[in-house]
Design an enzyme around this catalytic site. Structure first.
Site, PDB file in Angstrom:
ATOM      1  N   LYS A 120      20.032 -56.587  -3.761  1.00 29.20           N
ATOM      2  CA  LYS A 120      20.028 -55.644  -2.640  1.00 29.20           C
ATOM      3  C   LYS A 120      19.881 -54.209  -3.128  1.00 29.20           C
ATOM      4  O   LYS A 120      19.060 -53.441  -2.609  1.00 29.20           O
ATOM      5  CB  LYS A 120      21.310 -55.793  -1.818  1.00 29.20           C
ATOM      6  CG  LYS A 120      21.356 -54.887  -0.592  1.00 29.20           C
ATOM      7  CD  LYS A 120      22.619 -55.102   0.208  1.00 29.20           C
ATOM      8  CE  LYS A 120      23.832 -54.550  -0.503  1.00 29.20           C
ATOM      9  NZ  LYS A 120      25.060 -54.617   0.333  1.00 29.20           N
ATOM     10  N   ASP A 138      21.353 -56.129   4.017  1.00 30.08           N
ATOM     11  CA  ASP A 138      22.803 -55.938   4.016  1.00 30.08           C
ATOM     12  C   ASP A 138      23.380 -56.659   5.234  1.00 30.08           C
ATOM     13  O   ASP A 138      22.685 -57.424   5.905  1.00 30.08           O
ATOM     14  CB  ASP A 138      23.146 -54.448   4.016  1.00 30.08           C
ATOM     15  CG  ASP A 138      22.799 -53.773   5.332  1.00 30.08           C
ATOM     16  OD1 ASP A 138      22.074 -54.380   6.164  1.00 30.08           O
ATOM     17  OD2 ASP A 138      23.237 -52.635   5.557  1.00 30.08           O
TER      18      ASP A 138
END
Length: 217
Positions: A120, A138
């Protein structure tokens, strides 16, 4: 969800916010990298409060290393998990100097080898700092992808892969920011603001709040 719906969703998001930006404050790829590492399980607001002062005194790998553990912690102790984050940041700074001449690498594999940097974080840096059409998933994007039907998946990686497959190429560069801002301020976890949602009529969420037209009746 069909392709025409997805196209219309992103056209509306683009029309409402043509040049979306994240809320972390930074001026260089290195500052962005540190801010994203610090943002794990923390709010952007708390990160910005810490980095405004930190970056005034140390915004290069050399300068951060010179602070040492205690010096770095003094700047970031308001942020959750600050000790482990400080350890990762110092180790990352060492690797940046040893392997990359003090610069943030532009390759995913190299980024993910840095302590505290997962997929991420690497996606955010590649997208925001280097303009690559990556999509960092997220909790907000995971929720929006599943709730709306844009890109349902059981894991963040599955949602990411579906977004990369289904989001039209013209929207991929900014898709991350459009979706995260939509999830943060409109498609909220507990009570989505469906009456204020500009894609409410395209969303396939079955449990949504009554639409604007139904509220008006």
């Amino acid at each position: 969800m069909n392709a025409a719906k997805r196209q219309e969703i992103f056209e509306r998001l683009r029309a409402a916010n043509p040049e979306p930006r994240g809320e972390l404050e930074y001026r260089t790829p290195f500052e962005l990298l540190l801010a994203v590492i610090l943002s794990a399980q923390a709010t952007d607001k708390s990160v910005n409060l810490a980095t405004r002062e930190l970056f005034r005194v140390a915004n290069t790998p050399q300068a951060v290393l010179a602070l040492g553990m205690d010096g770095l912690i003094a700047h970031i102790k308001r942020i959750g998990l600050y000790r482990s984050k400080a350890k990762n940041i110092l180790a990352t700074c060492e690797l940046l100097l040893q392997r990359h001449g003090g610069e943030v690498p532009q390759q995913r594999e190299a980024l993910e080898q840095l302590p505290g940097v997962g997929r991420k974080t690497a996606n955010v840096v590649l997208n925001v700092a280097f303009g690559e059409p990556t999509i960092a998933v997220d909790t907000h994007i995971f929720r929006v992808g599943n709730r709306t039907g844009i890109a349902p998946g059981k894991t963040p990686l599955e949602v990411e892969q579906k977004l990369l497959k289904f989001v039209p190429p013209e929207f991929r560069l900014h898709a991350h920011h459009w979706l995260i801002l939509h999830g943060r301020y409109v498609c909220k976890a507990r009570t989505p603001e469906c009456a204020q949602c500009l894609i409410e009529d395209l969303c396939e969420y079955r449990g949504k709040v009554k639409a604007k037209t139904e509220r008006a009746e």
